[in-house]
Design a protein around this motif. Structure first.
Motif, PDB file in Angstrom:
ATOM      1  N   GLY A  95       0.774  -1.388   0.036  1.00  0.00           N
ATOM      2  CA  GLY A  95       0.025  -0.024  -0.141  1.00  0.00           C
ATOM      3  C   GLY A  95       0.829   1.132  -0.054  1.00  0.00           C
ATOM      4  O   GLY A  95       2.123   1.209   0.265  1.00  0.00           O
ATOM      5  N   TRP A  96       0.180   2.347  -0.219  1.00  0.00           N
ATOM      6  CA  TRP A  96       0.505   3.664  -0.236  1.00  0.00           C
ATOM      7  C   TRP A  96      -0.024   4.661   1.093  1.00  0.00           C
ATOM      8  O   TRP A  96      -1.137   4.464   0.955  1.00  0.00           O
ATOM      9  CB  TRP A  96       0.664   4.475  -1.569  1.00  0.00           C
ATOM     10  CG  TRP A  96       1.592   3.927  -2.492  1.00  0.00           C
ATOM     11  CD1 TRP A  96       1.000   2.824  -3.328  1.00  0.00           C
ATOM     12  CD2 TRP A  96       2.727   4.159  -2.581  1.00  0.00           C
ATOM     13  NE1 TRP A  96       2.086   2.636  -4.286  1.00  0.00           N
ATOM     14  CE2 TRP A  96       3.281   3.301  -3.561  1.00  0.00           C
ATOM     15  CE3 TRP A  96       3.727   5.127  -2.080  1.00  0.00           C
ATOM     16  CZ2 TRP A  96       4.444   3.293  -4.311  1.00  0.00           C
ATOM     17  CZ3 TRP A  96       4.905   5.118  -2.504  1.00  0.00           C
ATOM     18  CH2 TRP A  96       5.509   4.238  -3.798  1.00  0.00           C
TER      19      TRP A  96
ATOM     20  N   ILE B 291      -3.338  -2.724  -2.210  1.00  0.00           N
ATOM     21  CA  ILE B 291      -3.768  -3.734  -3.188  1.00  0.00           C
ATOM     22  C   ILE B 291      -3.303  -5.119  -2.361  1.00  0.00           C
ATOM     23  O   ILE B 291      -2.103  -5.103  -2.001  1.00  0.00           O
ATOM     24  CB  ILE B 291      -2.962  -3.220  -4.426  1.00  0.00           C
ATOM     25  CG1 ILE B 291      -3.380  -4.368  -5.465  1.00  0.00           C
ATOM     26  CG2 ILE B 291      -1.572  -3.220  -4.268  1.00  0.00           C
ATOM     27  CD1 ILE B 291      -2.773  -4.134  -6.830  1.00  0.00           C
ATOM     28  N   THR B 292      -4.032  -6.170  -2.642  1.00  0.00           N
ATOM     29  CA  THR B 292      -3.810  -7.516  -2.294  1.00  0.00           C
ATOM     30  C   THR B 292      -2.771  -8.163  -3.279  1.00  0.00           C
ATOM     31  O   THR B 292      -2.741  -7.535  -4.533  1.00  0.00           O
ATOM     32  CB  THR B 292      -5.083  -8.386  -1.958  1.00  0.00           C
ATOM     33  OG1 THR B 292      -5.403  -8.402  -3.274  1.00  0.00           O
ATOM     34  CG2 THR B 292      -6.138  -7.577  -1.144  1.00  0.00           C
ATOM     35  N   ASN B 293      -2.358  -9.030  -2.822  1.00  0.00           N
ATOM     36  CA  ASN B 293      -1.624  -9.885  -3.810  1.00  0.00           C
ATOM     37  C   ASN B 293      -2.540 -10.635  -4.992  1.00  0.00           C
ATOM     38  O   ASN B 293      -1.970 -10.822  -5.887  1.00  0.00           O
ATOM     39  CB  ASN B 293      -0.746 -11.147  -3.131  1.00  0.00           C
ATOM     40  CG  ASN B 293      -1.551 -12.108  -2.245  1.00  0.00           C
ATOM     41  OD1 ASN B 293      -2.674 -12.012  -2.455  1.00  0.00           O
ATOM     42  ND2 ASN B 293      -0.808 -12.890  -1.601  1.00  0.00           N
ATOM     43  N   GLY B 294      -3.708 -10.479  -4.639  1.00  0.00           N
ATOM     44  CA  GLY B 294      -4.733 -10.957  -5.832  1.00  0.00           C
ATOM     45  C   GLY B 294      -5.078  -9.894  -6.753  1.00  0.00           C
ATOM     46  O   GLY B 294      -5.972 -10.001  -7.701  1.00  0.00           O
TER      47      GLY B 294
ATOM     48  N   THR C  32      -4.492   5.427  -9.020  1.00  0.00           N
ATOM     49  CA  THR C  32      -4.580   4.159  -9.239  1.00  0.00           C
ATOM     50  C   THR C  32      -3.331   3.280  -8.872  1.00  0.00           C
ATOM     51  O   THR C  32      -2.261   3.810  -8.907  1.00  0.00           O
ATOM     52  CB  THR C  32      -4.655   3.879 -10.991  1.00  0.00           C
ATOM     53  OG1 THR C  32      -5.939   4.648 -11.408  1.00  0.00           O
ATOM     54  CG2 THR C  32      -4.745   2.391 -11.105  1.00  0.00           C
ATOM     55  N   ILE C  33      -3.636   2.468  -7.831  1.00  0.00           N
ATOM     56  CA  ILE C  33      -2.671   1.367  -7.359  1.00  0.00           C
ATOM     57  C   ILE C  33      -2.721   0.222  -8.167  1.00  0.00           C
ATOM     58  O   ILE C  33      -3.551  -0.357  -8.574  1.00  0.00           O
ATOM     59  CB  ILE C  33      -2.911   1.262  -5.610  1.00  0.00           C
ATOM     60  CG1 ILE C  33      -1.454   0.465  -5.346  1.00  0.00           C
ATOM     61  CG2 ILE C  33      -4.066   0.347  -5.618  1.00  0.00           C
ATOM     62  CD1 ILE C  33      -1.647   0.500  -3.883  1.00  0.00           C
ATOM     63  N   SER C  34      -1.344  -0.345  -8.474  1.00  0.00           N
ATOM     64  CA  SER C  34      -1.067  -1.555  -9.089  1.00  0.00           C
ATOM     65  C   SER C  34       0.236  -2.188  -8.640  1.00  0.00           C
ATOM     66  O   SER C  34       0.911  -1.623  -7.955  1.00  0.00           O
ATOM     67  CB  SER C  34      -0.847  -1.105 -10.559  1.00  0.00           C
ATOM     68  OG  SER C  34       0.229  -0.524 -11.023  1.00  0.00           O
ATOM     69  N   ARG C  35       0.538  -3.261  -9.048  1.00  0.00           N
ATOM     70  CA  ARG C  35       1.660  -4.098  -8.689  1.00  0.00           C
ATOM     71  C   ARG C  35       2.124  -5.066  -9.648  1.00  0.00           C
ATOM     72  O   ARG C  35       1.306  -5.595 -10.397  1.00  0.00           O
ATOM     73  CB  ARG C  35       1.437  -4.761  -7.089  1.00  0.00           C
ATOM     74  CG  ARG C  35       0.397  -5.860  -7.172  1.00  0.00           C
ATOM     75  CD  ARG C  35       0.261  -6.266  -5.617  1.00  0.00           C
ATOM     76  NE  ARG C  35       1.119  -7.123  -5.109  1.00  0.00           N
ATOM     77  CZ  ARG C  35       1.123  -7.651  -3.998  1.00  0.00           C
ATOM     78  NH1 ARG C  35       0.064  -7.311  -3.241  1.00  0.00           N
ATOM     79  NH2 ARG C  35       2.019  -8.254  -3.436  1.00  0.00           N
TER      80      ARG C  35
END
Length: 120
Positions: A35-36, A51-54, A68-71
């Motif tokens: 997260g941020w 954001i979860t690992n899913g 927008t959060i992404s990973r």
């Protein structure tokens, strides 16, 4: 030892955009949520996005529709695209990760923070 390193902060005019990046490194077995958060002077640190690992996401109401959060799980990285920035969003932005290390220890890890300054 696990660490998070952020990058991408800086100075931007109101209405502009920035993209923050955060990469985890070290003795990592797996990463759960990433997260941020942000903290302005003389205020408490607050959640911006997680954001979860899913890939499920959650945002602070104040940033919905603009951030927008992404990973990238393969890179142990998380990103925050910030659009339509406002002067009141000037703060130090911190990355956080819920990490299981290779010893089986679960830890909440924080990055060192990156300054975002939005000029009016």
């Amino acid at each position: 030892q696990v660490q998070l390193v952020e990058s991408g902060g800086g100075l931007v005019q109101a209405g502009g955009s920035l993209r923050l990046s955060c990469a985890a490194s070290g003795s990592i077995f797996s990463i759960n949520d990433m997260g941020w958060y942000r903290q302005a002077p003389e205020t408490q640190r607050e959640l911006v996005a997680i954001i979860t690992n899913g890939g499920s996401t959650n945002y602070a109401d104040s940033v919905k529709g603009r951030f927008t959060i992404s990973r990238a799980n393969a890179k142990s990285a998380v990103y925050l695209q910030m659009n339509s920035l406002k002067p009141e969003e000037t703060a130090v932005y911190y990355c956080q990760a819920d990490v299981l290390d290779r010893r089986g220890t679960r830890k909440i890890i924080w990055g060192q923070g990156t300054q975002v300054t939005v000029s009016s």
